[in-house]
Scaffold this motif. Structure first.
Motif, PDB file in Angstrom:
ATOM      1  N   LEU A  75       0.832  -1.201   0.000  1.00  0.00           N
ATOM      2  CA  LEU A  75       0.000   0.000   0.000  1.00  0.00           C
ATOM      3  C   LEU A  75       0.865   1.249   0.000  1.00  0.00           C
ATOM      4  N   ARG A  76       1.831   1.241   0.879  1.00  0.00           N
ATOM      5  CA  ARG A  76       2.705   2.409   0.964  1.00  0.00           C
ATOM      6  C   ARG A  76       4.121   1.914   1.199  1.00  0.00           C
ATOM      7  N   HIS A  77       5.010   2.679   0.713  1.00  0.00           N
ATOM      8  CA  HIS A  77       6.409   2.363   0.938  1.00  0.00           C
ATOM      9  C   HIS A  77       7.136   3.685   1.126  1.00  0.00           C
ATOM     10  N   PHE A  78       7.720   3.884   2.261  1.00  0.00           N
ATOM     11  CA  PHE A  78       8.387   5.171   2.510  1.00  0.00           C
ATOM     12  C   PHE A  78       9.621   4.958   3.355  1.00  0.00           C
ATOM     13  N   ASP A  79      10.552   5.853   3.162  1.00  0.00           N
ATOM     14  CA  ASP A  79      11.769   5.773   3.964  1.00  0.00           C
ATOM     15  C   ASP A  79      11.568   6.569   5.247  1.00  0.00           C
ATOM     16  N   THR A  80      12.220   6.098   6.247  1.00  0.00           N
ATOM     17  CA  THR A  80      12.095   6.782   7.535  1.00  0.00           C
ATOM     18  C   THR A  80      13.404   7.472   7.837  1.00  0.00           C
ATOM     19  N   ASP A  81      13.270   8.544   8.570  1.00  0.00           N
ATOM     20  CA  ASP A  81      14.442   9.355   8.897  1.00  0.00           C
ATOM     21  C   ASP A  81      15.105   8.797  10.151  1.00  0.00           C
ATOM     22  N   THR A  82      15.597   7.602  10.021  1.00  0.00           N
ATOM     23  CA  THR A  82      16.227   6.968  11.180  1.00  0.00           C
ATOM     24  C   THR A  82      17.604   6.467  10.801  1.00  0.00           C
ATOM     25  N   GLN A  83      18.428   6.444  11.822  1.00  0.00           N
ATOM     26  CA  GLN A  83      19.757   5.876  11.619  1.00  0.00           C
ATOM     27  C   GLN A  83      19.670   4.371  11.461  1.00  0.00           C
TER      28      GLN A  83
END
Lengths: 435, 613
Positions: free
Chosen positions: A171-179
């Protein structure tokens, strides 16, 4: 509270079915399913190897037995004992296996987290999900079972994929702002996904179901960060336990911190009740408080010497000196649990392992502290009422409710309660059943 | 000189010095050796001085010494010792008067000097003590100064040390800060390095993974399979659908639906909350208005019109608002108005409450200041009054007791017994008896009085006759003595008038003589009163007794008034006295007065008895 006779168990595998009717336990390579009320053996299944993991499907119709060593998963049906299903992961190996919420798909994680295989029991279809992230809590399903969030790692970047569980469509695919993403958790209403970073950095991100970043929260820098995260059942609060020994409560409107619960070793507020477990102290029994919980069974209390007494207020709790030069130091809030009515929050500070802190969420203050004689292994809330069960690994079970607390001797001479979660699960199921 | 100083006491040294100066200035006399000693004769004469003095003048040098003294005295401004010489040849003679005068003056001077010396001495002493005191003060102050200086030095030292410490601490802090900064930098660099390393490793790992994946997955692993008896139906009973664009869209839709539902739910909740809050706000406002409106008048009157107008405005607004808010609760303008009005009212309420608080505190303060004082004053006054009353009562009781005792001791057992059992009936009987006795006595007295009156009438007649006689005699004498001029006639007239008046007086006396009758009773009444008081019991029945006495006294007073001056002069004082007493006694309820009256009347009666002819 009633106790049955002791069953044989191997590798601590014992689970109640989600509907509370059945109890599955494993002895070596055999799976035994009993009726909860009568404890009569209903079914007995024989697997190919020693069972390492069992899991009930959400509708209590199937049981999954995983044998990681051989990369095998066997599924048994309760309705049709002769029905069988065997999934072989082959040379890819198997490290984890779980049901999808609909109870018709099995998600197997291969070794090295190469991929996740989704096996369907309805069709012969097999789906693969590549690049799953090897982390503590990489898969999470929404409570209604519609969506699955999966943490992924590609090219040294963290991503979250949201799948529709009905047809495993992305459904969704997103990058996260995590190390280095460590965990993800859906809010109970299934609309907000909490994503937190590695313990090296205090960072928690909140994503909407459609992948929008709702908010980011970071309490401090340059220190060990988040250790545990828990949503309140009402989705109203997000409790974040961190290595600095504090729990921060975020609200669901602004995603800002409402309050901060410190866990000092010394308690000075006279309003807080401190229950202290005391063993073999009949002469100290004056201040002891062992209110039987309202719905405790008719079973007489075993002649237990362990009792709770109310400590006079300036109390200093036993603390552990953490070994700082090792990985995973025993500091910070390691366990968090909201009561089902969201009124209370139970926490454990890992460097005060004997104590359980109960916070009043309505008033946002400390409510009670229970100090056990031995380190607390686990605690679990009663799903029906604000009652907390605590296990310390001894032969006792401790119960707390706002009215007071008590300790219960678990029968079975010399046998330690194996794994707290099981007992908690047991209690859970018992409560579920009786309630 | 030095020897001299040792001889004279130190107090005189200064004087002797001056004198010596004098002498040194003056021309040396022949007996310059003694000159100083001579001079010192003006100084109190000590024995050795005397001896010197005696040595000063010998038989041989009388002349010389006299001349020397003369010289000296003249230099001091005294008159010469010698008589004024008539001729140069004649030898000057010693003027003894001058010598004596000189001596006297010298003595006076000596005394004066002594006095001055004393004064000077005392002053000197005083000054010396002052000096000592000042010196001690000075030393003390010096010490103080020293100590404070030392303290100051100590403090300065400490200050310096502290400053030093502070500097050190600052330095340390700075160092620590630097350290922290450094460490942070290190951490940051390490973090970056770690991340870098991690990334590198991860890449490697990924490569390996990829490779493994290829190795494991791509080769058709027969083993990877699912062995299943038969496929089960889906939990929802539906058949699995093919994955198409449609399903994708549907999923999206569903997702948004879910999200929308969630938002709607939240919005609903918020709306509900809002509505609740609004309700509360409305209610609050209403209550505020109702609370403020009765006070609206007061502040208008009291403080200033501004608040009042504001309130009225607010009320108007509120009225409009309540109507408007019926139409649309969530309208922005309305909300603004609502909040504004609430705010205004809140401000008013707050100010009002503050005012009230102030008032309350003021009242409290005032209460503490004034009321308390007043109450204390009142209290004190009250207690004083009460104490006074108590004192009075005590005194009264004391006097009563004393009287009772007196009565008990002075009078016979009858009265004591009566005192003991003061029953009314017995008293009455006794009184009746006494009354009868009294009546008898009265009769006797009346008889006596009649005789008295008769005698008085006789006497009056005789007197009249005598007066007439005298008048005629006087007339006669006047006529004889004076010539017949106008003035005399007037005098005569006057005199006649005077005589007439006297006659008239007599006439009046005559005319009133029948009324005089009770007078004798009055004269006699104190006696009987005394008799009565003798048997007077200390009981409430005395009051009616008093009444009877007052009756009597009235009679007596009337009589007293009526009696001619000459006749009752001796009695008048007593009569008046009794009159006063009786009037006091007749005051109902005041027993004390009654008693005192009784006692006084008793004494008076004695006096009157004596006065009675």
């Amino acid at each position: 509270m009633n106790f049955s006779e002791v069953f044989k168990l191997s590798s601590l595998l014992c689970k109640f079915s989600p509907d509370g009717k059945y109890l599955a336990s494993c002895v070596q390579y055999r799976l035994v399913v009993r009726d909860v009320n009568t404890l009569q053996i209903l079914q007995l299944y024989t697997c190919l190897d020693q069972i390492q993991h069992i899991e009930w499907s959400a509708d209590s119709l199937f049981i999954l037995c995983a044998m990681y060593k051989r990369g095998l998963v066997q599924v048994w049906s309760l309705e049709q004992p002769e029905w069988h299903c065997k999934i072989d992961e082959g040379s890819a190996g198997l490290v984890a296996s779980c049901w999808s919420p609909d109870g018709r798909h099995i998600l197997n994680t291969t070794e090295f987290h190469l991929r996740i295989t989704v096996w369907s029991l309805c069709t012969k279809s097999v789906s693969y999900i590549k690049y799953p992230k090897a982390c503590l809590q990489g898969i999470t399903f929404t409570r209604d079972g519609r969506y699955m969030a999966l943490a992924e790692r590609r090219d040294c970047k963290d991503y979250v994929s949201i799948f529709v569980c009905s047809d495993w469509q992305l459904l969704r695919h997103f990058d996260t702002d995590t190390q280095d993403l460590t965990g993800i958790e859906w809010a109970p209403n299934g609309c907000v996904l909490a994503v937190w970073d590695t313990c090296l950095e205090y960072k928690i991100l909140l994503y909407s179901l459609d992948g929008r970043l709702l908010s980011t929260y970071s309490a401090y820098e340059w220190s060990l960060g988040i250790k545990s995260v828990a949503w309140s059942p009402s989705s109203q609060f997000l409790a974040v336990g961190s290595y600095d020994g504090k729990v921060r409560i975020l609200n669901h409107v602004t995603w800002k911190m409402i309050t901060e619960f410190g866990h000092p070793a010394a308690i000075n507020d006279p309003k807080i009740v401190v229950y202290k477990e005391a063993e073999k102290s009949p002469q100290l029994g004056l201040g002891c408080l062992s209110f039987p919980p309202p719905r405790a069974g008719a079973g007489p209390l075993p002649s237990s010497e362990s009792k709770y007494e109310i400590a006079s207020v300036p109390v200093s709790l036993q603390t552990l000196k953490p070994v700082t030069d090792r990985a995973n130091p025993k500091i910070g809030i390691g366990m968090l649990a909201f009561s089902p009515d969201s009124y209370f929050l139970a926490t454990r500070n890992d460097n005060i392992p004997n104590a359980v802190w109960v916070w009043d969420i309505q008033k946002l203050r400390l409510f009670a502290v229970l100090e056990q004689l031995s380190p607390v292994r686990a605690f679990q809330w009663d799903p029906q009422q604000p009652r907390l069960a605590i296990c310390t690994g001894g032969s006792r079970l401790y119960l707390w409710s706002p009215a007071g607390c008590m300790s219960v001797q678990v029968p079975g001479e010399g046998k330690h309660i194996p794994e707290a979660t099981d007992v908690a699960a047991l209690l859970c199921a018992v409560w579920h059943h009786t309630g | 000189m030095g020897d001299w100083m040792t001889v004279t006491d130190p107090g005189l040294s200064s004087e002797s010095k001056t004198i010596s100066q004098y002498t040194s200035e003056t021309k040396m006399s022949p007996s310059s050796l003694y000159s100083q000693q001579v001079l010192c004769s003006s100084i109190p004469l000590s024995k050795n001085v005397h001896s010197f003095f005696s040595a000063f003048c010998t038989e041989d040098n009388i002349e010389q010494s006299i001349s020397y003294l003369d010289q000296e005295l003249t230099t001091f401004g005294f008159p010469s010792l010698y008589e004024e010489s008539k001729g140069k040849e004649t030898k000057r003679e010693l003027n003894i008067v001058a010598v004596l005068n000189c001596m006297n003056e010298l003595l006076v001077l000596q005394r004066k000097n002594l006095l001055a010396q004393e004064n000077v001495e005392t002053q000197n002493l005083k000054l010396g003590s002052d000096m000592d005191h000042l010196q001690s003060c000075y030393s003390k102050l010096k010490e103080q100064l020293e100590t404070s200086r030392r303290e100051m030095i100590g403090l300065q030292e400490r200050d310096r040390q502290l400053q030093c410490k502070n500097r050190n601490l600052h330095q340390l802090l700075k160092n620590e800060k630097d350290e922290v900064q450094k460490l942070q930098n290190i951490i940051a660099s390490r973090a970056t390095q770690y991340n870098h390393d991690m990334k590198r490793k991860e890449r490697e790992y990924n490569k390996l993974k990829e490779r493994l994946h290829q190795l494991v997955m791509n080769k058709k692993d027969k083993k990877i399979a699912m062995d299943i008896l038969n496929y089960v139906g889906r939990a929802d009973g539906k058949r699995g659908s093919w994955r198409t664009g449609k399903t994708e869209a549907r999923n999206e839709d569903e997702m948004y639906k879910i999200l929308l539902n969630d938002y709607e739910y939240r919005q609903k909740q918020i709306l509900m909350e809002n509505a609740e809050l609004k309700k509360v706000l409305q209610q609050m406002k209403k209550e505020m208005i109702s609370l403020l409106s009765p006070q609206k008048k007061k502040p208008r009157e009291r403080v200033d019109d501004s608040t009042g107008t504001v309130i009225s405005d607010v009320e108007e607004d509120a009225g409009e608002l309540s109507r408007e808010s019926m139409w649309d609760l969530s309208c922005e303008t309305v909300r603004e108005q609502l909040t504004n009005s609430i705010r205004k009212q809140w401000r008013i309420l707050k100010s009002h409450v503050e005012k009230l608080d102030n008032q309350v505190s003021k009242v409290h303060l005032e209460g503490f200041n004034d009321e308390d004082v007043i109450s204390r004053q009142d209290h004190e006054q009250e207690t004083e009054k009460l104490e006074l009353e108590i004192q009075q009562c005590k005194e009264m009781i004391k006097t009563q007791q004393q009287l009772l005792q007196q009565l008990a001791t002075a009078y016979d057992d009858d009265t004591t017994s009566l005192l003991r059992d003061c029953y009314l009936l017995e008293e009455k009987e006794r009184l009746k008896e006494e009354w009868s006795l009294f009546k008898e006595q009265k009769k006797n007295f009346e008889r006596e009085r009649r005789s008295f009156t008769e005698a008085a009438i006789r006497l009056g007649l005789e007197r009249k006759a005598f007066e007439e006689e005298r008048a005629s005699w006087l007339k006669q004498q006047f006529l004889n003595m004076t010539t017949f001029d106008h003035q005399n006639s007037e005098n005569v007239k006057l005199f006649s008038a005077f005589s007439g008046s006297s006659d008239w007086d007599n006439l009046i006396v005559h005319s009133r003589q029948p009324q005089k009758k009770p007078h004798s009773v009055s004269n006699g009444s104190p006696v009987c009163m005394s008799k009565l008081t003798k048997s007077l019991p200390a009981s409430p029945s005395t009051s009616d007794f008093c009444q009877t006495r007052s009756c009597i006294s009235e009679h007596s007073s009337i009589n007293v008034l009526n009696i001619t001056a000459e006749e009752i002069k001796p009695n008048q004082v007593g009569g008046e006295c009794t009159n006063q007493k009786w009037s006091v006694a007749s005051r109902p309820g005041s027993q004390e007065g009654c008693y005192s009256g009784c006692s006084l009347s008793y004494t008076n009666s004695h006096v009157e008895k004596d006065d009675l002819p």
